[in-house]
Design a protein around this motif. Structure first.
Motif, PDB file in Angstrom:
ATOM      1  N   LYS A 347       0.227 -12.801  -2.383  1.00  0.00           N
ATOM      2  CA  LYS A 347      -0.812 -12.942  -3.407  1.00  0.00           C
ATOM      3  C   LYS A 347      -0.484 -14.092  -4.343  1.00  0.00           C
ATOM      4  CE  LYS A 347      -1.319  -7.877  -3.579  1.00  0.00           C
ATOM      5  NZ  LYS A 347      -2.767  -7.631  -3.517  1.00  0.00           N
ATOM      6  N   GLY A 348      -1.502 -14.769  -4.846  1.00  0.00           N
ATOM      7  CA  GLY A 348      -1.291 -15.803  -5.839  1.00  0.00           C
ATOM      8  C   GLY A 348      -0.783 -15.199  -7.138  1.00  0.00           C
ATOM      9  N   GLY A 349       0.044 -15.961  -7.859  1.00  0.00           N
ATOM     10  CA  GLY A 349       0.574 -15.475  -9.129  1.00  0.00           C
ATOM     11  C   GLY A 349       1.516 -14.314  -8.948  1.00  0.00           C
ATOM     12  N   ASP A 350       1.312 -13.268  -9.753  1.00  0.00           N
ATOM     13  CA  ASP A 350       2.116 -12.048  -9.675  1.00  0.00           C
ATOM     14  C   ASP A 350       1.245 -10.940  -9.079  1.00  0.00           C
ATOM     15  OD1 ASP A 350       4.726 -10.617 -11.077  1.00  0.00           O
ATOM     16  OD2 ASP A 350       2.987  -9.301 -10.931  1.00  0.00           O
ATOM     17  N   PRO A 351       1.756 -10.189  -8.102  1.00  0.00           N
ATOM     18  CA  PRO A 351       0.911  -9.193  -7.426  1.00  0.00           C
ATOM     19  C   PRO A 351       0.444  -8.055  -8.329  1.00  0.00           C
ATOM     20  CG  PRO A 351       3.199  -8.943  -6.762  1.00  0.00           C
ATOM     21  CD  PRO A 351       3.125 -10.211  -7.551  1.00  0.00           C
ATOM     22  N   LEU A 352       1.149  -7.846  -9.451  1.00  0.00           N
ATOM     23  CA  LEU A 352       0.820  -6.720 -10.319  1.00  0.00           C
ATOM     24  C   LEU A 352      -0.150  -7.092 -11.440  1.00  0.00           C
ATOM     25  CD1 LEU A 352       4.376  -5.123 -10.622  1.00  0.00           C
ATOM     26  CD2 LEU A 352       2.579  -4.637  -8.960  1.00  0.00           C
ATOM     27  N   ILE A 353      -0.570  -8.341 -11.489  1.00  0.00           N
ATOM     28  CA  ILE A 353      -1.498  -8.790 -12.527  1.00  0.00           C
ATOM     29  C   ILE A 353      -2.792  -9.251 -11.865  1.00  0.00           C
ATOM     30  CG2 ILE A 353      -1.899 -10.437 -14.400  1.00  0.00           C
ATOM     31  CD1 ILE A 353       1.104 -10.437 -14.897  1.00  0.00           C
ATOM     32  N   PHE A 354      -3.819  -8.420 -11.977  1.00  0.00           N
ATOM     33  CA  PHE A 354      -5.137  -8.697 -11.390  1.00  0.00           C
ATOM     34  C   PHE A 354      -5.040  -9.022  -9.902  1.00  0.00           C
ATOM     35  CE2 PHE A 354      -5.570 -10.411 -15.878  1.00  0.00           C
ATOM     36  CZ  PHE A 354      -6.058  -9.212 -16.385  1.00  0.00           C
ATOM     37  N   GLY A 355      -4.120  -8.349  -9.215  1.00  0.00           N
ATOM     38  CA  GLY A 355      -3.928  -8.629  -7.795  1.00  0.00           C
ATOM     39  C   GLY A 355      -4.342  -7.486  -6.885  1.00  0.00           C
ATOM     40  N   ARG A 356      -5.049  -6.496  -7.414  1.00  0.00           N
ATOM     41  CA  ARG A 356      -5.470  -5.322  -6.650  1.00  0.00           C
ATOM     42  C   ARG A 356      -4.286  -4.595  -6.020  1.00  0.00           C
ATOM     43  NH1 ARG A 356     -11.083  -6.017  -5.584  1.00  0.00           N
ATOM     44  NH2 ARG A 356     -11.067  -3.828  -4.942  1.00  0.00           N
ATOM     45  N   ALA A 357      -3.115  -4.741  -6.631  1.00  0.00           N
ATOM     46  CA  ALA A 357      -1.927  -4.089  -6.075  1.00  0.00           C
ATOM     47  C   ALA A 357      -2.023  -2.577  -6.183  1.00  0.00           C
ATOM     48  CB  ALA A 357      -0.672  -4.586  -6.796  1.00  0.00           C
ATOM     49  N   GLY A 358      -2.695  -2.079  -7.213  1.00  0.00           N
ATOM     50  CA  GLY A 358      -2.779  -0.632  -7.410  1.00  0.00           C
ATOM     51  C   GLY A 358      -3.394   0.074  -6.217  1.00  0.00           C
ATOM     52  N   GLU A 359      -4.495  -0.465  -5.699  1.00  0.00           N
ATOM     53  CA  GLU A 359      -5.152   0.158  -4.550  1.00  0.00           C
ATOM     54  C   GLU A 359      -4.267   0.121  -3.301  1.00  0.00           C
ATOM     55  OE1 GLU A 359      -9.392  -1.693  -5.544  1.00  0.00           O
ATOM     56  OE2 GLU A 359      -7.526  -2.383  -6.455  1.00  0.00           O
ATOM     57  N   GLU A 360      -3.550  -0.996  -3.134  1.00  0.00           N
ATOM     58  CA  GLU A 360      -2.678  -1.124  -1.964  1.00  0.00           C
ATOM     59  C   GLU A 360      -1.478  -0.186  -2.073  1.00  0.00           C
ATOM     60  OE1 GLU A 360      -4.014  -5.775  -1.333  1.00  0.00           O
ATOM     61  OE2 GLU A 360      -1.949  -5.325  -1.887  1.00  0.00           O
ATOM     62  N   ILE A 361      -0.929  -0.043  -3.263  1.00  0.00           N
ATOM     63  CA  ILE A 361       0.186   0.895  -3.472  1.00  0.00           C
ATOM     64  C   ILE A 361      -0.255   2.317  -3.151  1.00  0.00           C
ATOM     65  CG2 ILE A 361       1.622   1.957  -5.256  1.00  0.00           C
ATOM     66  CD1 ILE A 361       1.801  -0.839  -6.550  1.00  0.00           C
ATOM     67  N   ASP A 362      -1.441   2.703  -3.620  1.00  0.00           N
ATOM     68  CA  ASP A 362      -1.954   4.052  -3.345  1.00  0.00           C
ATOM     69  C   ASP A 362      -2.112   4.284  -1.842  1.00  0.00           C
ATOM     70  OD1 ASP A 362      -2.023   4.600  -6.024  1.00  0.00           O
ATOM     71  OD2 ASP A 362      -4.170   4.196  -6.265  1.00  0.00           O
ATOM     72  N   ALA A 363      -2.649   3.275  -1.147  1.00  0.00           N
ATOM     73  CA  ALA A 363      -2.866   3.410   0.301  1.00  0.00           C
ATOM     74  C   ALA A 363      -1.549   3.523   1.056  1.00  0.00           C
ATOM     75  CB  ALA A 363      -3.671   2.216   0.815  1.00  0.00           C
ATOM     76  N   LEU A 364      -0.562   2.739   0.666  1.00  0.00           N
ATOM     77  CA  LEU A 364       0.737   2.768   1.343  1.00  0.00           C
ATOM     78  C   LEU A 364       1.458   4.085   1.089  1.00  0.00           C
ATOM     79  CD1 LEU A 364       1.847  -0.890   0.531  1.00  0.00           C
ATOM     80  CD2 LEU A 364       1.102  -0.014   2.754  1.00  0.00           C
ATOM     81  N   ARG A 365       1.365   4.585  -0.134  1.00  0.00           N
ATOM     82  CA  ARG A 365       1.974   5.878  -0.431  1.00  0.00           C
ATOM     83  C   ARG A 365       1.303   6.997   0.355  1.00  0.00           C
ATOM     84  NH1 ARG A 365       2.717   5.044  -6.937  1.00  0.00           N
ATOM     85  NH2 ARG A 365       4.889   4.317  -6.879  1.00  0.00           N
ATOM     86  N   ALA A 366      -0.030   6.943   0.438  1.00  0.00           N
ATOM     87  CA  ALA A 366      -0.764   7.983   1.159  1.00  0.00           C
ATOM     88  C   ALA A 366      -0.399   7.997   2.636  1.00  0.00           C
ATOM     89  CB  ALA A 366      -2.266   7.770   0.986  1.00  0.00           C
ATOM     90  N   ALA A 367      -0.093   6.808   3.190  1.00  0.00           N
ATOM     91  CA  ALA A 367       0.262   6.707   4.606  1.00  0.00           C
ATOM     92  C   ALA A 367       1.769   6.848   4.826  1.00  0.00           C
ATOM     93  CB  ALA A 367      -0.213   5.366   5.162  1.00  0.00           C
ATOM     94  N   ASP A 368       2.540   7.086   3.754  1.00  0.00           N
ATOM     95  CA  ASP A 368       3.991   7.236   3.828  1.00  0.00           C
ATOM     96  C   ASP A 368       4.645   5.996   4.436  1.00  0.00           C
ATOM     97  OD1 ASP A 368       6.355   8.564   3.321  1.00  0.00           O
ATOM     98  OD2 ASP A 368       6.411   9.537   5.291  1.00  0.00           O
ATOM     99  N   VAL A 369       4.164   4.819   4.019  1.00  0.00           N
ATOM    100  CA  VAL A 369       4.717   3.541   4.471  1.00  0.00           C
ATOM    101  C   VAL A 369       5.663   3.019   3.399  1.00  0.00           C
ATOM    102  CG1 VAL A 369       4.192   1.129   5.003  1.00  0.00           C
ATOM    103  CG2 VAL A 369       2.744   2.950   5.908  1.00  0.00           C
ATOM    104  N   HIS A 370       6.871   2.649   3.817  1.00  0.00           N
ATOM    105  CA  HIS A 370       7.833   2.079   2.861  1.00  0.00           C
ATOM    106  C   HIS A 370       7.308   0.735   2.371  1.00  0.00           C
ATOM    107  CE1 HIS A 370      11.712   1.130   1.018  1.00  0.00           C
ATOM    108  NE2 HIS A 370      11.550  -0.082   1.507  1.00  0.00           N
ATOM    109  N   PHE A 371       7.398   0.501   1.051  1.00  0.00           N
ATOM    110  CA  PHE A 371       6.953  -0.774   0.506  1.00  0.00           C
ATOM    111  C   PHE A 371       7.845  -1.176  -0.661  1.00  0.00           C
ATOM    112  CE2 PHE A 371       4.803   2.299  -2.173  1.00  0.00           C
ATOM    113  CZ  PHE A 371       4.817   1.720  -3.445  1.00  0.00           C
TER     114      PHE A 371
END
Length: 502
Positions: A347-371
């Motif tokens: 991602k451009g810049g920092d992934p945690l600042i306006f990078g839609r990281a929250g949705e991706e973190i939720d999806a990875l946790r739900a699928a039990d994928v290490h990140f």
């Protein structure tokens, strides 16, 4: 030249002469060819006169002559190698005195005697009179002992390279004494490239060599597993000094019945654009990735760091363009990681600042994928650096607010009253199309139209543009200069310090 008598024909001297002449010609052609081959090899042999080698010095005798700081540096490295060190010197540095007190070295006063050289596997001269140096060198050469004299290359039969030490992994770099600064620079680059936990991981993999070979008897699958161990979660844990966690990751994977190691996803910040602003950890992640899902804001040259066999997936989304849906991106990350791939979400810049990281973190946790998450230089920092403008300043700004000018529910969801407060810096991301509304809302809630503003388009890149003005003419500035995304808009008193060349 010797020719066989059995082929000599006395009855035909002309024939014999032609035969001898022909053989002589061939002989000299071969001789000339070998001569030029030898001269060519000698001329082109520009290799180092030193043969690279590592010496096992544990419990072996080493002599160091001199008690200065150079001697101390040599002794420290020799001591780490487990050598039995004798130092001959009139006086010692404080560091060497500490070694002597701990009985890590034997200290002897000069002069150097022949008996001091016996049974030595290496001799180092850090400080000695020329006569002493010449005598010791001659004795070392006679007895076949490697000999090193600090800063006297022509005297040395052995030189000490610059070393990157991730024991048991060691990398030695040498210019054969001709360009030591170049060697040090090269070592520094290698130092930055190697992960800090490389040594711990190497030790761990050595200890687990038998179970790894038992689990993966065929070399291709074993190589795949080791690549995962050296670049994935075990390596991350080793970098953080947690050898126990690294071992647990490896043992859990070995116990897994699947034939491929578990995949992972890394949310990586690529910075504001300039590849030079990548973090070292981000660079290592990109270089080791099997799959890279990248944004449209990524400088294409950053992708050149990827492996040649890495799968590059564009998931670009621009303002006003729907592009690939965020749900699809999340599914893509989960799918590749579930197949055992090492996935980088770049991602451009920092992934945690306006990078839609929250949705991706939720999806990875739900699928039990290490990140894991690798932060980057956010666009506001990169743009402020381009303007040579501080984001905070005691007498002008006590806080910074990062604002997206098109939030999920529209620009009306922004708390304009809070943003209109003075003595703060506002950084608006992705808001070129809505600057007229930003201007109107801030002024309507009490911010002065004369508040300084600065806009940076394509921050940190060759196409970068910088524009300054006042809040009351913000939308006019954007239209006059035909600004386009990506751009960052700063509003606040700190922008008054910005000067833009005409």
């Amino acid at each position: 030249m010797i020719f066989s008598k059995s082929r000599h024909d006395c009855r035909n001297p002309k024939k014999n002469f032609r035969e001898y002449s022909y053989k002589a010609m061939l002989f000299f052609i071969r001789l000339q060819t070998r001569y030029f081959q030898f001269m060519s090899v000698s001329k082109n042999n520009t290799g180092s006169p030193f043969y690279p080698i590592f010496l096992r010095l544990r419990r072996r005798q080493v002599l160091v002559i001199g008690g200065n700081i150079e001697a101390e540096r040599k002794v420290r490295r020799l001591n780490r190698a487990g050598a039995r060190i004798t130092v001959i010197a009139d006086a010692l540095t404080e560091g060497l005195e500490a070694f002597a007190v701990d009985e890590s070295i034997d200290w002897i006063s000069p002069p150097v005697e022949p008996a001091h050289l016996g049974n030595k596997h290496l001799i180092v001269i850090a400080d000695a009179a020329p006569a002493t140096l010449d005598w010791v060198r001659d004795q070392a050469e006679r007895d076949g002992i490697p000999f090193n004299a600090v800063d006297q290359l022509e005297q040395c039969s052995a030189i000490v390279p610059s070393v990157v030490d991730r024991s048991p992994l060691m990398v030695a770099v040498s210019s054969a004494g001709t360009a030591p600064e170049l060697a040090r620079m090269t070592r520094s680059r290698i130092e930055r490239m190697l992960r800090p936990g490389s040594g711990r991981l190497a030790t761990l993999l050595s200890e687990l060599r038998v179970p790894i070979r038992t689990r993966y008897p065929d070399i291709p699958r074993r190589r795949q597993f080791l690549n995962w161990a050296m670049t994935g979660p075990p390596a991350d844990a080793a970098d953080q000094g947690d050898s126990e966690a690294a071992e647990n990751y490896i043992r859990e994977s070995l116990a897994d019945e699947r034939q491929t190691p578990t995949g992972e996803v890394m949310l990586v910040g690529a910075g504001p654009g300039d590849p030079e602003l990548l973090t070292l950890r981000a660079l290592r992640a990109i270089q080791s990735a099997d799959v890279i899902a990248y944004d449209g804001l990524i400088d294409s040259s950053i992708l050149d760091y990827a492996r040649r066999d890495a799968k590059l997936l564009s998931v670009a989304k621009r303002a006003g363009d729907k592009g690939i849906h965020q749900t699809e991106i999340c599914e893509l990350l989960v799918e590749h990681a579930s197949d055992g791939a090492r996935v980088v979400r770049l991602k451009g810049g920092d992934p945690l600042i306006f990078g839609r990281a929250g949705e991706e973190i939720d999806a990875l946790r739900a699928a039990d994928v290490h990140f894991s998450i690798i932060p980057g230089v956010t666009a506001a920092s990169g743009a402020a650096a381009a303007l040579k403008m501080p984001l905070t300043q005691r007498d002008r700004s006590q806080s910074v607010r990062l604002v997206t000018a098109h939030c999920a529910r529209g620009i009306d969801c922004i708390d304009w009253a809070a943003l209109a407060t003075e003595k703060q810096t506002l950084a608006f991301y992705m808001g070129i199309a809505t600057l007229d509304q930003v201007e109107c809302n801030l002024i309507a809630h009490g911010r002065s139209p004369e508040t300084p503003v600065a806009i940076v388009e394509n921050a940190s890149q060759p196409t970068q543009r910088r524009i300054t003005g006042q809040l009351g003419t913000l939308s006019v500035l954007a239209r006059e200069h035909q600004l386009v995304s990506p751009a960052i808009t700063f509003i606040g008193e700190v922008a008054a310090s910005v000067t833009v060349p005409a």
